[in-house]
Design a protein around this motif. Sequence first.
Motif, short mmCIF file in Angstrom:
data_model
loop_
_atom_site.label_atom_id
_atom_site.label_comp_id
_atom_site.label_asym_id
_atom_site.label_seq_id
_atom_site.Cartn_x
_atom_site.Cartn_y
_atom_site.Cartn_z
N GLY A 38 0.79 -1.22 0.00
CA GLY A 38 0.00 0.00 0.00
C GLY A 38 0.83 1.27 0.00
N ASP A 39 2.14 1.17 0.29
CA ASP A 39 2.98 2.37 0.24
C ASP A 39 3.72 2.49 -1.09
OD1 ASP A 39 5.04 0.53 0.35
OD2 ASP A 39 5.90 1.25 2.22
N ALA A 59 3.15 6.61 -3.79
CA ALA A 59 1.78 6.21 -4.15
C ALA A 59 1.49 4.88 -3.47
CB ALA A 59 1.65 6.11 -5.66
N GLY A 60 0.47 4.21 -3.92
CA GLY A 60 0.12 2.92 -3.33
C GLY A 60 -0.24 1.92 -4.41
N LEU A 62 -2.66 -0.65 -5.75
CA LEU A 62 -4.06 -1.01 -5.54
C LEU A 62 -4.35 -2.43 -5.99
CD1 LEU A 62 -5.70 2.27 -6.90
CD2 LEU A 62 -5.53 1.57 -4.51
N ASP A 76 -2.41 3.98 -7.31
CA ASP A 76 -3.26 5.17 -7.23
C ASP A 76 -2.52 6.39 -7.80
OD1 ASP A 76 -1.50 5.60 -5.17
OD2 ASP A 76 -2.99 5.50 -3.58
#
Lengths: 336, 320
Positions: A38-39, A59-60, A62, A76
């Motif tokens: 997610g990071d 960003a992450g 997804l 994202d």
Amino acid sequence: MSPTEVAPSLTENVTPVEAGAHVTAAAWLGDVAAFALGDGAVVLAKDGATHRVEAHPDAGVLVAASDGQRLVTGGDDGRVAVTGPDGSTRELAATGGAWIDALALHLGGAIAWSAGKRVTARDDKGREKLFEAPSSVRGLAFAPKGYRLAMSHYNGATLWFPNLETKPEALEWKGSHLDVTWSPDGRFVVTSMQENSLHGWRLQPDKGHMRMSGYPAKTRSWSWSHDGHWFATSGAEAAIVWPFDTKEGPMGKAPRECGARPAKVTQVAFHPRALVLAVGYEDGMVLLIRLTDGSELLVRRTSPGSGITALAWDRDGRCLAIGPEDGRAGILMLPG
Amino acid sequence: MPDKIPVTVLTGYLGAGKTTLLNRILTEPHGKRYAVIVNEFGEIGIDNDLVVGADEEVFEMNNGCICCTVRGDLIRIMDGLMKRKGKFDAIIVETTGLADPAPVAQTFFVDQDVSDAAKLDAVVTVADAKWLTDRLKDAPEAKNQIAFADVIVLNKIDLVSEAELAEVEARIRAINPYARIYRARNCQVPIAEVLNRNAFDLDRIVAIEPDFLEEGHHHHHDEDMQSLSIRHPGAVDPDRFMPWISDLTQREGPNILRCKGIVAFPNEPKRFVFQGVHMMLDGDLQGDWKEGEKRESRVVFIGRDLDEEAIRQGFLSTAA
């Protein structure tokens, strides 16, 4: 005493991997475990060593998909990136910011991604085709044979041959469809739905509908057994395993329930060679369950705030990558 | 149980000043990090790290309830944002000027994953003091946004006279007497009054009182949108009240935009508090009646074409 409390333990066979962030997906690139986070990073792990790759800086991740050689991630940041087992990463596509909502890989080398209503399919020669769906596409899946893509959206799914001029085929069913999968024999297309159920279409010989309902939560993880006869799903306080060993699919048959516990199943992954199901729960526990007799092995104990968000077997079924929401990942190596 | 992320819904008709208010919220030195969900992707001038473009896809739920619509894109975005937990403290959803706030609010009632992770804090509506009166006549969306609001920022008051301002406030009150109104120029309002309202939190609904107490308030009647407040000076019978409220919201749900209530049950030391959006109801026993407090029952509805007399009779017939 519940069966899980006496389950023989494999917890000693799990090597911890500190991924450090929510694990969106896990995959194996040969003998390298890959955790998409997610990071925005992809953490590669092999022989107890880890290597962090900034696939989506600031960003992450997804969504992610893998063909066993490369990990393709959608972020994202509106980018699709591809990361190899050697730690190399490069941008495959960029939408200009729109989130990548779904990804699919074709074993022939093609790839598809969606952002909102826009679906892009890029074949193995790099030719891109666009499709504008009637509403946002939440799930993508390539057919097991041929270059054909299933796309799930509001009020059904659409089947599309990106490189053919034929009109895409609409599979209709009212409601919001989330993920989509194709049965390994190509006979069925199944979607998960907003209303805590699954919907299936039998493509041959007719367009029969299948409704698989009764889940207390949404199904967001599923897995086909190696022989294609069983379809395991998350979303209940047990793994719900539907029989697909006949032409009729699961209609009129009750599913099996494996690993019933007072915690919701969040992830399921069938062993690639045996009828053994890895089951991850919202409370962090992971069990291996043999479908033939329901016997259980404990892989990971409950751990508050560490619900399981990803599970992936390696190609031979010797190792299982485990990803939780707090990043305290691990790799199970089966003994023997 | 980790704290749920508060979500503020920002509505307002085109040109009222939503983006101005949004930027004011984002630039205040509050030390909070926001994830902002805006309606058109790439909208210029939003000063924030985490801006998400939404496409306002309103879906009907497959549960046989025609007014039960949700924002499909919001469910999807919340799912993605939860993978980045710890990166932000609160969420602001800005809707388009033409949007009905109900699907956004209903998403928090209907979707378990969303309601596990986040809670609706309040619906904040920015209204243009100069043009609202006209919009209430020709734009049903503008009326919905006023009816739905917990907080109304009455903006651009420098463009109207005091008499016009009193007139537009009276029109707002005719539709929604319960929202807190802040008069503002250029959306200059105390941000703390706009955020962290807990307007949908049952245990924060301690009293239901209209926001105006000033003398000489002149009453306006809106043609089709009303608020209806009914008080019974005692307890109601739960065996009659619960079916009544459930049936009423099922039947009249499409016309009822918001409802709230605090009622007393016989021999029950706690107050029964409920609130709802269209057909969705959320209710629970919350907080003891205080020593010496009058155990009365009060319900409030804001809606369109409500049959006031029938609802009044219905409620009063549940008296214990």
